[in-house]
Scaffold this active site. Structure first.
Site, PDB file in Angstrom:
ATOM      1  N   GLU A  86      -2.026  11.929   2.584  1.00  0.00           N
ATOM      2  CA  GLU A  86      -2.868  11.493   3.692  1.00  0.00           C
ATOM      3  C   GLU A  86      -2.691  12.451   4.868  1.00  0.00           C
ATOM      4  O   GLU A  86      -1.586  12.912   5.163  1.00  0.00           O
ATOM      5  CB  GLU A  86      -2.497  10.068   4.110  1.00  0.00           C
ATOM      6  CG  GLU A  86      -3.474   9.436   5.090  1.00  0.00           C
ATOM      7  CD  GLU A  86      -3.170   7.966   5.332  1.00  0.00           C
ATOM      8  OE1 GLU A  86      -4.116   7.215   5.628  1.00  0.00           O
ATOM      9  OE2 GLU A  86      -1.992   7.576   5.225  1.00  0.00           O
ATOM     10  N   GLU A  95       0.864  -1.186   0.000  1.00  0.00           N
ATOM     11  CA  GLU A  95       0.000   0.000   0.000  1.00  0.00           C
ATOM     12  C   GLU A  95       0.893   1.226   0.000  1.00  0.00           C
ATOM     13  O   GLU A  95       1.877   1.289   0.741  1.00  0.00           O
ATOM     14  CB  GLU A  95      -0.906   0.004   1.235  1.00  0.00           C
ATOM     15  CG  GLU A  95      -1.726   1.282   1.398  1.00  0.00           C
ATOM     16  CD  GLU A  95      -2.534   1.302   2.698  1.00  0.00           C
ATOM     17  OE1 GLU A  95      -2.936   0.220   3.153  1.00  0.00           O
ATOM     18  OE2 GLU A  95      -2.744   2.394   3.261  1.00  0.00           O
TER      19      GLU A  95
END
Length: 652
Positions: free
Chosen positions: A150, A145
């Protein structure tokens, strides 16, 4: 003299170094070419809208594409950019469904390359929010991932995080503008991953106030680098569509070390979403100086805030100008995708049917009946008995179709394949009845004569007629449930059939879930004369003037086959229990399984009084019994072997 093993080791090292240097030079000599691009409407049409439960346990309700468009949560702006927001009008129940939002995912998975996202606006620094632009493999965490953008709550700096399985360590000595706070990308660090904190202004309110910017990620088999360029500092090569990473300067994150990136990070799909609270934003809600309505629970305080303050989330939206993927040696006309991500694109199960000589049933040849020439090489299964089977003189065997089974063309000794979404095995039922001229096109076949092969009834009794029904698929395409490969069932002096006396196969009925209830009537009645009686030792045949089958369907075992042989013959397997009327007036219950070939002959008139003949073999019990019609007419009986013939003679 040095040992030979040492010389080999030195030689291998030199060779490896030369190969690595050559590969690096080849890569540096190449230029990135555009492989995939999205902007405006393509985000709405070419990405999947995820509307399931949030995997990160957020207080959110992800909506589907239709709702998102109707409610204005997604749209194309006047400038052509893609807007993706959240509901900022509804006051909610903290114990009910979460705030409406959107999560979109690319339909394809992508491999190494240069990923560029031009963002005009990202969700601001707002308590309770957790926006992200990230990628993930099919098998998490083994395929990895990559969290490119973010942040949570009031954060103003981006956090770049990598997750994978096992141990995947990166070095902190790589040149980067961000700060490496965790170097273990694998599960050895729990769920933390390897983390790089970006520079201030790389996300949230400061990012939006400066007019947005561009993020670029270069992913190779040895490293992952991520750059952030404010709107005023976008490299010229990137702006021109000819990116040259050597001119990009120092990246915000440079993740490289002992980790095998080729093994730990496989093909990824892209995801853009905005969730609320959840495992990260909710658990650190208190640390972000956000209002704590429940001092004992940061998570509950987060949910309460998100539910009761809708206007706070007006700026929690993405406005994206474009996303582009560049790869070495790949043109824009080529796909960068390595696999499809949606079920609707999954390849179906292949279904094949094979014509096997060992499963060919043998039927006796009646003396004076019309027969159908057998195929020399090919058996063709019609897709619809009523619409697709047409009379033909070609050497082709036509099988009536059952809804829900595939159309299969099988060459003897080989396979023919068909794709569908799944595979099932079916047992079909068939109802046979005489039809008028207007319906005779339902069965294909010719009127050619064929020589007799001299097959006897004794051979029929000894022949195995088990023919496995081929696999069927739930593709919605019509097809056939069985293929009957009959040996050359021929006759001498075969006659051309009359258009008014054809006996055709009706469409196969729906598959029954249980055998039908017995019907209190004979299976077949009609008028007969002695001239149609068989001339063989154990052959049982007669002429049927007006054959009819009981209204209920008769289940055909999976090991049997039902087929319309040409335009004038029908071969079927039947199993039923009937009350059979006797000549004396009484009735006899009989359970029977039979294999019959119906071959109509030329008719006398269109009123149904034409003479037709039938060949019937029965493993055990009575299937057809004598019926009296017009005085002297009789019908032969279906029994096994000589006993059946003697029984028929006694009844006569």
């Amino acid at each position: 003299m040095a040992p030979s093993s040492l010389l080999l080791s030195v030689g291998s090292l030199i060779t490896s170094s030369l190969v690595s240097a050559t590969a690096l030079e080849a890569r540096q000599s190449q230029t990135y070419q555009l492989a995939e691009s999205w902007q405006g409407e393509s985000f709405i049409n070419d990405w999947n809208f995820f509307d399931g439960a949030d995997p990160t346990n957020g207080y959110v309700t992800y909506v589907n594409q239709s709702f998102a468009k109707q409610s204005g949560l997604v749209k194309v702006t006047e400038s052509g950019s893609f807007y993706m927001g959240v509901d900022y009008e509804s006051t909610l129940n903290p114990n009910g469904a979460g705030r409406e939002s959107v999560r979109i995912e690319s339909k394809n998975y992508y491999t190494e390359g240069l990923y560029v996202i031009d963002i005009e606006h990202m969700p601001g620094s707002i308590c309770g929010t957790w926006p992200a632009f990230w990628s993930v493999g099919k098998n998490w965490p083994n395929d990895g991932e990559i969290d490119i953008i973010e942040g949570v709550n009031l954060q103003k700096a981006n956090k770049i995080v990598l997750h994978t399985s096992g141990s995947c360590d990166v070095s902190g000595s790589n040149d980067m503008t961000g700060t490496l706070s965790s170097s273990e990308c694998g599960e050895a660090s729990g769920t933390v991953g390897c983390v790089v904190k970006g520079t201030n202004g790389s996300s949230g309110d400061p990012f939006n106030e400066s007019g947005g910017g561009v993020y670029a990620m270069e992913w190779t088999d040895t490293f992952i680098k991520i750059w952030f360029f404010p709107r005023s500092q976008i490299p010229a090569s990137l702006a021109s569509g000819n990116p040259d990473t050597s001119s990009f300067g120092t990246p915000m994150a440079h993740l490289q070390g002992s980790c095998d990136f080729a093994e730990r990070f496989k093909a990824q799909k892209l995801i853009i979403d905005t969730t609320f609270c959840g495992d990260w934003a909710g658990n650190v809600f208190a640390e972000s100086t956000c209002p704590m309505s429940d001092p004992s629970s940061p998570m509950q305080s987060c949910v309460n805030y998100v539910a009761q303050n809708p206007a706070a989330f007006k700026e929690a939206y993405w406005e994206i100008n474009s996303i582009k993927i560049y790869q070495y040696g790949v043109s824009a006309a080529s796909s960068a995708a390595v696999s499809q991500a949606t079920a609707s694109k999954v390849e179906g199960t292949r279904v094949s049917a094979q014509a096997a000589n060992t499963a060919t049933p043998t039927v006796p040849a009646p003396v004076e009946t019309t027969t159908v020439p057998q195929p020399a090489q090919t058996n063709t299964v019609a897709t619809s008995a009523a619409d697709h089977a047409t009379p033909s003189s070609a050497e082709t065997t036509t099988v009536p179709a059952a809804t829900g089974a595939p159309s299969v063309s099988a060459t003897e000794g080989g396979d023919s394949e068909l794709e569908s979404t799944s595979t099932v095995y079916v047992t079909s039922t068939t109802t046979i009845c005489p039809v008028a001229e207007s319906s005779s096109a339902a069965a294909a076949g010719g009127k050619e004569d064929a020589p007799s092969n001299g097959t006897s009834g004794a051979e029929v009794a000894a022949t195995s007629v088990a023919a496995a029904a081929p696999a069927a698929a739930t593709s919605g395409h019509p097809g056939a449930d069985a293929i009957a490969n009959s040996a050359a069932a021929t006759s001498t002096d075969a006659q051309s059939e009359s258009a008014t006396s054809r006996l055709t196969a009706g469409a196969l009925s729906e598959i029954p879930t249980a055998p039908p209830e017995p019907v209190s009537q004979a299976v077949s009645t009609g008028s007969f004369d002695d001239s149609d009686t068989a001339q063989g030792d154990s052959e049982e045949q007669g002429s049927i003037a007006s054959a009819s089958v009981a209204p209920s369907t008769i289940p055909v075992p999976a090991s049997s086959s039902a087929a319309a042989l040409g335009g004038s013959s029908i071969a079927s397997s039947f199993a039923s229990s009937r009350l059979i009327p006797r000549p004396t007036g009484s009735s006899t219950a009989a359970s029977a399984t039979a294999i019959a070939t119906w071959s109509p002959t030329a008719g006398e008139s269109a009123s149904g009084t034409a003479k037709e003949s039938a060949t019937l073999t029965t493993p055990s019990e009575v299937f057809f019994t004598p019926g009296l019609s017009n005085g002297a007419n009789r019908m032969s009986v279906g029994l096994s072997g000589l006993i059946g013939v003697m029984f028929i003679a006694a009844l006569a």
